[in-house]
Design a protein around this motif. Sequence first.
Motif, PDB file in Angstrom:
ATOM      1  N   ALA A  27       4.394   0.595  -2.489  1.00 25.04           N
ATOM      2  CA  ALA A  27       4.971   1.534  -3.457  1.00 25.04           C
ATOM      3  C   ALA A  27       6.461   1.750  -3.202  1.00 25.04           C
ATOM      4  CB  ALA A  27       4.233   2.862  -3.397  1.00 25.04           C
ATOM      5  N   LEU A  28       6.901   1.577  -1.949  1.00 24.32           N
ATOM      6  CA  LEU A  28       8.303   1.806  -1.628  1.00 24.32           C
ATOM      7  C   LEU A  28       9.223   0.741  -2.198  1.00 24.32           C
ATOM      8  CD1 LEU A  28       8.251   3.099   2.047  1.00 24.32           C
ATOM      9  CD2 LEU A  28       8.857   4.352  -0.009  1.00 24.32           C
ATOM     10  N   LEU A  29       8.731  -0.476  -2.378  1.00 27.52           N
ATOM     11  CA  LEU A  29       9.591  -1.541  -2.884  1.00 27.52           C
ATOM     12  C   LEU A  29      10.072  -1.268  -4.305  1.00 27.52           C
ATOM     13  CD1 LEU A  29       7.807  -4.653  -1.334  1.00 27.52           C
ATOM     14  CD2 LEU A  29       9.617  -3.220  -0.393  1.00 27.52           C
ATOM     15  N   PRO A  30       9.186  -0.908  -5.254  1.00 29.25           N
ATOM     16  CA  PRO A  30       9.705  -0.550  -6.580  1.00 29.25           C
ATOM     17  C   PRO A  30      10.508   0.754  -6.577  1.00 29.25           C
ATOM     18  CG  PRO A  30       7.303  -0.828  -6.647  1.00 29.25           C
ATOM     19  CD  PRO A  30       7.739  -0.983  -5.236  1.00 29.25           C
ATOM     20  N   PHE A  77      -2.221  15.095  -2.945  1.00 34.79           N
ATOM     21  CA  PHE A  77      -2.931  14.179  -3.832  1.00 34.79           C
ATOM     22  C   PHE A  77      -2.207  12.837  -3.927  1.00 34.79           C
ATOM     23  CE2 PHE A  77      -3.535  12.433  -8.129  1.00 34.79           C
ATOM     24  CZ  PHE A  77      -4.889  12.161  -8.054  1.00 34.79           C
ATOM     25  N   VAL A  78      -0.887  12.892  -4.104  1.00 37.11           N
ATOM     26  CA  VAL A  78      -0.102  11.650  -4.192  1.00 37.11           C
ATOM     27  C   VAL A  78      -0.167  10.889  -2.875  1.00 37.11           C
ATOM     28  CG1 VAL A  78       2.261  10.768  -4.425  1.00 37.11           C
ATOM     29  CG2 VAL A  78       1.416  12.465  -6.026  1.00 37.11           C
ATOM     30  N   ASP A  79      -0.080  11.601  -1.752  1.00 40.20           N
ATOM     31  CA  ASP A  79      -0.149  10.949  -0.443  1.00 40.20           C
ATOM     32  C   ASP A  79      -1.501  10.294  -0.213  1.00 40.20           C
ATOM     33  OD1 ASP A  79       0.915  10.234   2.078  1.00 40.20           O
ATOM     34  OD2 ASP A  79      -0.123  11.925   3.010  1.00 40.20           O
ATOM     35  N   PHE A  80      -2.543  10.830  -0.812  1.00 40.86           N
ATOM     36  CA  PHE A  80      -3.869  10.233  -0.681  1.00 40.86           C
ATOM     37  C   PHE A  80      -4.052   9.057  -1.642  1.00 40.86           C
ATOM     38  CE2 PHE A  80      -8.215  10.037  -2.381  1.00 40.86           C
ATOM     39  CZ  PHE A  80      -8.888   9.613  -1.243  1.00 40.86           C
ATOM     40  N   ILE A  81      -3.649   9.226  -2.897  1.00 41.45           N
ATOM     41  CA  ILE A  81      -3.991   8.253  -3.934  1.00 41.45           C
ATOM     42  C   ILE A  81      -3.101   7.007  -3.915  1.00 41.45           C
ATOM     43  CG2 ILE A  81      -2.616   9.122  -5.868  1.00 41.45           C
ATOM     44  CD1 ILE A  81      -6.290   8.164  -6.080  1.00 41.45           C
ATOM     45  N   VAL A  82      -1.821   7.140  -3.546  1.00 44.93           N
ATOM     46  CA  VAL A  82      -0.919   5.979  -3.584  1.00 44.93           C
ATOM     47  C   VAL A  82      -1.382   4.861  -2.645  1.00 44.93           C
ATOM     48  CG1 VAL A  82       1.432   5.200  -3.042  1.00 44.93           C
ATOM     49  CG2 VAL A  82       1.081   7.182  -4.501  1.00 44.93           C
ATOM     50  N   PRO A  83      -1.705   5.140  -1.372  1.00 45.85           N
ATOM     51  CA  PRO A  83      -2.190   4.047  -0.523  1.00 45.85           C
ATOM     52  C   PRO A  83      -3.497   3.431  -1.030  1.00 45.85           C
ATOM     53  CG  PRO A  83      -1.487   5.873   0.846  1.00 45.85           C
ATOM     54  CD  PRO A  83      -1.471   6.349  -0.575  1.00 45.85           C
ATOM     55  N   LEU A  89      -4.902  -2.680  -5.559  1.00 41.96           N
ATOM     56  CA  LEU A  89      -4.180  -3.584  -6.466  1.00 41.96           C
ATOM     57  C   LEU A  89      -3.633  -4.807  -5.746  1.00 41.96           C
ATOM     58  CD1 LEU A  89      -2.159  -1.153  -8.771  1.00 41.96           C
ATOM     59  CD2 LEU A  89      -4.203  -2.442  -9.339  1.00 41.96           C
ATOM     60  N   TYR A  90      -3.099  -4.591  -4.553  1.00 37.92           N
ATOM     61  CA  TYR A  90      -2.475  -5.676  -3.807  1.00 37.92           C
ATOM     62  C   TYR A  90      -3.272  -5.931  -2.535  1.00 37.92           C
ATOM     63  CZ  TYR A  90       1.399  -4.135  -6.738  1.00 37.92           C
ATOM     64  OH  TYR A  90       2.172  -3.758  -7.795  1.00 37.92           O
ATOM     65  N   GLY A  91      -3.687  -7.149  -2.370  1.00 37.32           N
ATOM     66  CA  GLY A  91      -4.393  -7.510  -1.143  1.00 37.32           C
ATOM     67  C   GLY A  91      -3.396  -7.831  -0.045  1.00 37.32           C
ATOM     68  N   PRO A  92      -3.904  -8.133   1.146  1.00 37.07           N
ATOM     69  CA  PRO A  92      -3.006  -8.487   2.255  1.00 37.07           C
ATOM     70  C   PRO A  92      -2.178  -9.739   1.964  1.00 37.07           C
ATOM     71  CG  PRO A  92      -5.233  -8.086   3.050  1.00 37.07           C
ATOM     72  CD  PRO A  92      -5.288  -8.057   1.565  1.00 37.07           C
ATOM     73  N   SER A  93      -2.678 -10.625   1.106  1.00 33.33           N
ATOM     74  CA  SER A  93      -1.934 -11.852   0.810  1.00 33.33           C
ATOM     75  C   SER A  93      -0.712 -11.595  -0.072  1.00 33.33           C
ATOM     76  CB  SER A  93      -2.862 -12.862   0.121  1.00 33.33           C
ATOM     77  OG  SER A  93      -3.328 -12.326  -1.108  1.00 33.33           O
ATOM     78  N   ALA A  94      -0.651 -10.435  -0.724  1.00 30.84           N
ATOM     79  CA  ALA A  94       0.484 -10.128  -1.598  1.00 30.84           C
ATOM     80  C   ALA A  94       1.723  -9.735  -0.799  1.00 30.84           C
ATOM     81  CB  ALA A  94       0.113  -9.001  -2.566  1.00 30.84           C
ATOM     82  N   TRP A  95       1.549  -9.407   0.475  1.00 27.38           N
ATOM     83  CA  TRP A  95       2.669  -8.979   1.313  1.00 27.38           C
ATOM     84  C   TRP A  95       3.335 -10.203   1.921  1.00 27.38           C
ATOM     85  CZ3 TRP A  95       5.180  -4.655   1.331  1.00 27.38           C
ATOM     86  CH2 TRP A  95       6.031  -4.344   2.373  1.00 27.38           C
TER      87      TRP A  95
END
Length: 195
Positions: A27-30, A77-83, A89-95
């Motif tokens: 989430a930090l990249l965008p 709520f945001v701290d829980f839901i964002v991770p 949405l993104y698996g480990p291969s997306a990193w």
Amino acid sequence: MAEFIVSPNQEQQVKKLKRFLEGWRMALLPLKSIILWEQQWHPCAIIGSVSFLYTLIWLLDLNSLATFAVIGLFLNFVDFIVPVICNSLYGPSAWTGQHEKTFEEVCKSIVATYNKSLHSIHQFYSLRETSPYMYYILSISLLLTLAWVASSINNIFLMYILSTVMLLTPGVRHRGIFNTLLTMVNMAPKSVKSE
């Protein structure tokens, strides 16, 4: 982002911050691109989001304690839901390695800004020993001005202005807008004093 000289102590801080923000890394990249205004519409998105949030706070018209409670609930709520969303949405291969490098730059930037702010605060409080008159003149003047402004202007509006300025400042610095304005002021014709 600017390159930062990282001391060994700061390197430890960066490692701690990377571990702390592990769930937020996708989430930090965008968010980085939005905060640094990589697209022309990003400043409008920042102002629109902050305006929506403060309009909602204004419409709810809660007392101070309830406002803090609602903001705390929202942040939790945001701290829980964002991770959770990022991991689904993104698996480990997306990193990728590029993502890791960008994440490291973001963490270094946060640590450098934090340390710079802390250093500025320490410098201000060191005036108490080195120049007590200057310290008390500055602190009393600042507190009186703050009290006058806070009593004259609605507190929610003040927080709105402060939040907007804080969120727009990294983009202004990244784009060099402030330096451009200073250059334009310095290039302005100087008035000649007549004798």
